[in-house]
Design a protein around this motif. Sequence first.
Motif, PDB file in Angstrom:
ATOM      1  N   LEU A  53     -30.183  52.901  32.826  1.00 47.35           N
ATOM      2  CA  LEU A  53     -31.282  53.354  33.839  1.00 47.35           C
ATOM      3  C   LEU A  53     -31.868  52.237  34.169  1.00 47.35           C
ATOM      4  O   LEU A  53     -32.150  51.076  33.467  1.00 47.35           O
ATOM      5  N   ILE A  54     -32.749  52.511  35.256  1.00 45.32           N
ATOM      6  CA  ILE A  54     -33.475  51.362  35.883  1.00 45.32           C
ATOM      7  C   ILE A  54     -34.905  52.017  36.270  1.00 45.32           C
ATOM      8  O   ILE A  54     -35.108  52.898  36.686  1.00 45.32           O
ATOM      9  N   ASP A  55     -35.735  50.989  35.631  1.00 43.14           N
ATOM     10  CA  ASP A  55     -37.219  51.587  35.805  1.00 43.14           C
ATOM     11  C   ASP A  55     -37.959  50.253  36.390  1.00 43.14           C
ATOM     12  O   ASP A  55     -37.880  49.224  36.089  1.00 43.14           O
ATOM     13  N   CYS A  56     -38.481  50.998  37.667  1.00 46.03           N
ATOM     14  CA  CYS A  56     -39.374  49.973  38.352  1.00 46.03           C
ATOM     15  C   CYS A  56     -40.736  50.126  38.042  1.00 46.03           C
ATOM     16  O   CYS A  56     -41.309  51.086  37.780  1.00 46.03           O
ATOM     17  N   TYR A  57     -41.515  48.856  38.296  1.00 43.60           N
ATOM     18  CA  TYR A  57     -42.681  48.855  37.778  1.00 43.60           C
ATOM     19  C   TYR A  57     -43.616  48.764  38.917  1.00 43.60           C
ATOM     20  O   TYR A  57     -43.131  48.680  40.037  1.00 43.60           O
ATOM     21  N   SER A  58     -44.961  49.155  38.554  1.00 41.20           N
ATOM     22  CA  SER A  58     -45.739  49.220  39.920  1.00 41.20           C
ATOM     23  C   SER A  58     -46.119  48.030  40.852  1.00 41.20           C
ATOM     24  O   SER A  58     -46.395  48.531  41.955  1.00 41.20           O
ATOM     25  N   THR A  59     -45.772  46.847  40.266  1.00 48.41           N
ATOM     26  CA  THR A  59     -46.002  45.764  41.078  1.00 48.41           C
ATOM     27  C   THR A  59     -44.869  45.729  42.378  1.00 48.41           C
ATOM     28  O   THR A  59     -45.230  45.111  43.506  1.00 48.41           O
ATOM     29  N   GLY A  60     -43.864  46.500  42.294  1.00 50.30           N
ATOM     30  CA  GLY A  60     -42.752  46.484  43.338  1.00 50.30           C
ATOM     31  C   GLY A  60     -41.913  45.400  43.075  1.00 50.30           C
ATOM     32  O   GLY A  60     -40.896  45.452  43.907  1.00 50.30           O
ATOM     33  N   ASP A  61     -42.110  44.322  42.433  1.00 56.06           N
ATOM     34  CA  ASP A  61     -41.071  43.337  42.464  1.00 56.06           C
ATOM     35  C   ASP A  61     -40.758  42.965  41.108  1.00 56.06           C
ATOM     36  O   ASP A  61     -40.458  41.802  40.491  1.00 56.06           O
ATOM     37  N   ASP A  62     -40.771  43.873  40.118  1.00 56.77           N
ATOM     38  CA  ASP A  62     -40.427  43.666  38.879  1.00 56.77           C
ATOM     39  C   ASP A  62     -39.668  45.182  38.358  1.00 56.77           C
ATOM     40  O   ASP A  62     -40.127  46.100  38.871  1.00 56.77           O
ATOM     41  N   PHE A  63     -38.799  44.874  37.533  1.00 54.88           N
ATOM     42  CA  PHE A  63     -37.937  46.252  37.265  1.00 54.88           C
ATOM     43  C   PHE A  63     -37.317  45.920  35.747  1.00 54.88           C
ATOM     44  O   PHE A  63     -36.982  44.372  35.508  1.00 54.88           O
ATOM     45  N   SER A  64     -36.619  46.655  35.253  1.00 53.73           N
ATOM     46  CA  SER A  64     -35.782  46.568  34.061  1.00 53.73           C
ATOM     47  C   SER A  64     -34.700  47.478  33.946  1.00 53.73           C
ATOM     48  O   SER A  64     -34.783  48.488  34.629  1.00 53.73           O
ATOM     49  N   VAL A  65     -33.823  47.098  33.166  1.00 54.90           N
ATOM     50  CA  VAL A  65     -32.562  47.941  32.957  1.00 54.90           C
ATOM     51  C   VAL A  65     -32.311  48.081  31.621  1.00 54.90           C
ATOM     52  O   VAL A  65     -32.322  47.020  30.960  1.00 54.90           O
ATOM     53  N   GLU A  66     -32.132  49.361  31.041  1.00 54.02           N
ATOM     54  CA  GLU A  66     -31.538  49.592  29.901  1.00 54.02           C
ATOM     55  C   GLU A  66     -30.454  50.508  29.752  1.00 54.02           C
ATOM     56  O   GLU A  66     -30.393  51.327  30.722  1.00 54.02           O
ATOM     57  N   PRO A  67     -29.723  50.312  28.474  1.00 55.91           N
ATOM     58  CA  PRO A  67     -28.538  51.302  28.507  1.00 55.91           C
ATOM     59  C   PRO A  67     -29.065  52.838  28.321  1.00 55.91           C
ATOM     60  O   PRO A  67     -30.003  53.125  27.774  1.00 55.91           O
ATOM     61  N   HIS A  80     -35.356  42.782  31.272  1.00 53.28           N
ATOM     62  CA  HIS A  80     -36.493  42.791  32.278  1.00 53.28           C
ATOM     63  C   HIS A  80     -36.185  41.638  33.430  1.00 53.28           C
ATOM     64  O   HIS A  80     -35.917  40.703  33.327  1.00 53.28           O
ATOM     65  N   PHE A  81     -36.307  42.050  34.726  1.00 50.96           N
ATOM     66  CA  PHE A  81     -36.285  41.418  35.820  1.00 50.96           C
ATOM     67  C   PHE A  81     -37.749  41.236  36.552  1.00 50.96           C
ATOM     68  O   PHE A  81     -38.160  42.125  37.275  1.00 50.96           O
ATOM     69  N   LEU A  82     -38.380  40.009  36.201  1.00 48.87           N
ATOM     70  CA  LEU A  82     -39.847  39.835  36.776  1.00 48.87           C
ATOM     71  C   LEU A  82     -39.606  39.090  37.968  1.00 48.87           C
ATOM     72  O   LEU A  82     -38.586  38.242  37.899  1.00 48.87           O
ATOM     73  N   LYS A  83     -40.233  39.321  38.932  1.00 49.60           N
ATOM     74  CA  LYS A  83     -40.391  38.738  40.025  1.00 49.60           C
ATOM     75  C   LYS A  83     -38.894  38.972  40.993  1.00 49.60           C
ATOM     76  O   LYS A  83     -38.399  38.048  41.603  1.00 49.60           O
ATOM     77  N   SER A  84     -38.377  40.142  40.589  1.00 47.73           N
ATOM     78  CA  SER A  84     -37.066  40.317  41.388  1.00 47.73           C
ATOM     79  C   SER A  84     -37.328  41.518  41.813  1.00 47.73           C
ATOM     80  O   SER A  84     -37.871  42.559  41.322  1.00 47.73           O
ATOM     81  N   ASP A  85     -36.809  41.754  43.185  1.00 45.84           N
ATOM     82  CA  ASP A  85     -36.808  43.051  43.781  1.00 45.84           C
ATOM     83  C   ASP A  85     -35.347  43.963  43.674  1.00 45.84           C
ATOM     84  O   ASP A  85     -34.518  43.434  44.367  1.00 45.84           O
ATOM     85  N   ILE A  86     -35.729  45.003  43.326  1.00 45.42           N
ATOM     86  CA  ILE A  86     -34.390  45.943  42.965  1.00 45.42           C
ATOM     87  C   ILE A  86     -33.892  46.057  44.232  1.00 45.42           C
ATOM     88  O   ILE A  86     -32.811  46.529  44.734  1.00 45.42           O
ATOM     89  N   ASN A  87     -34.765  46.373  45.463  1.00 47.18           N
ATOM     90  CA  ASN A  87     -34.438  46.481  46.867  1.00 47.18           C
ATOM     91  C   ASN A  87     -33.422  45.595  47.234  1.00 47.18           C
ATOM     92  O   ASN A  87     -32.584  46.082  48.367  1.00 47.18           O
ATOM     93  N   SER A  88     -33.331  44.353  46.886  1.00 43.09           N
ATOM     94  CA  SER A  88     -32.767  43.311  47.448  1.00 43.09           C
ATOM     95  C   SER A  88     -31.602  42.642  46.617  1.00 43.09           C
ATOM     96  O   SER A  88     -30.790  41.815  47.270  1.00 43.09           O
ATOM     97  N   ILE A  89     -31.854  42.866  45.360  1.00 45.69           N
ATOM     98  CA  ILE A  89     -30.922  41.893  44.635  1.00 45.69           C
ATOM     99  C   ILE A  89     -29.508  42.672  44.787  1.00 45.69           C
ATOM    100  O   ILE A  89     -29.281  43.674  44.638  1.00 45.69           O
ATOM    101  N   PRO A  90     -28.581  41.746  44.915  1.00 48.18           N
ATOM    102  CA  PRO A  90     -27.197  42.298  45.066  1.00 48.18           C
ATOM    103  C   PRO A  90     -26.802  42.759  43.718  1.00 48.18           C
ATOM    104  O   PRO A  90     -26.855  42.318  42.804  1.00 48.18           O
ATOM    105  N   LEU A  91     -25.975  43.944  43.839  1.00 43.73           N
ATOM    106  CA  LEU A  91     -25.336  44.336  42.695  1.00 43.73           C
ATOM    107  C   LEU A  91     -24.498  43.498  41.765  1.00 43.73           C
ATOM    108  O   LEU A  91     -24.766  43.536  40.599  1.00 43.73           O
TER     109      LEU A  91
END
Length: 100
Positions: A53-67, A80-91
């Motif tokens: 699952l991917i959980d996007c944070y309210s800042t818009g440029d942080d997200f986390s991935v958990e099984p 946790h992906f801090l300062k990373s945008d799920i919209n633009s990070i390549p798969l």
Amino acid sequence: MAYKLKDRKEKMLYKGSVYELTLQWDRESLRKCFCGMPPFYAHIRKDGNNFALIDCYSTGDDFSVEPMHPLFKEPEWIVHFLKSDINSIPLKKLLELLPI
């Protein structure tokens, strides 16, 4: 918003398995939301089965991935992906950073 919301449906072969990323934003709810940025769907499947699952944070440029894990059970890992945008990070880059 300083970033662009992008619906994504991607599939790729990585380390012998087929991974599928699905990210679909609920733009109408985002306008009303003050405490988070929940997409309609944000998950990764591995070989056709639910994987993470991917959980996007309210800042818009942080997200986390958990099984994906059973209810009431702690996940084995959370990345946790801090300062990373799920919209633009390549798969591929996302998969490289997960404990796969």
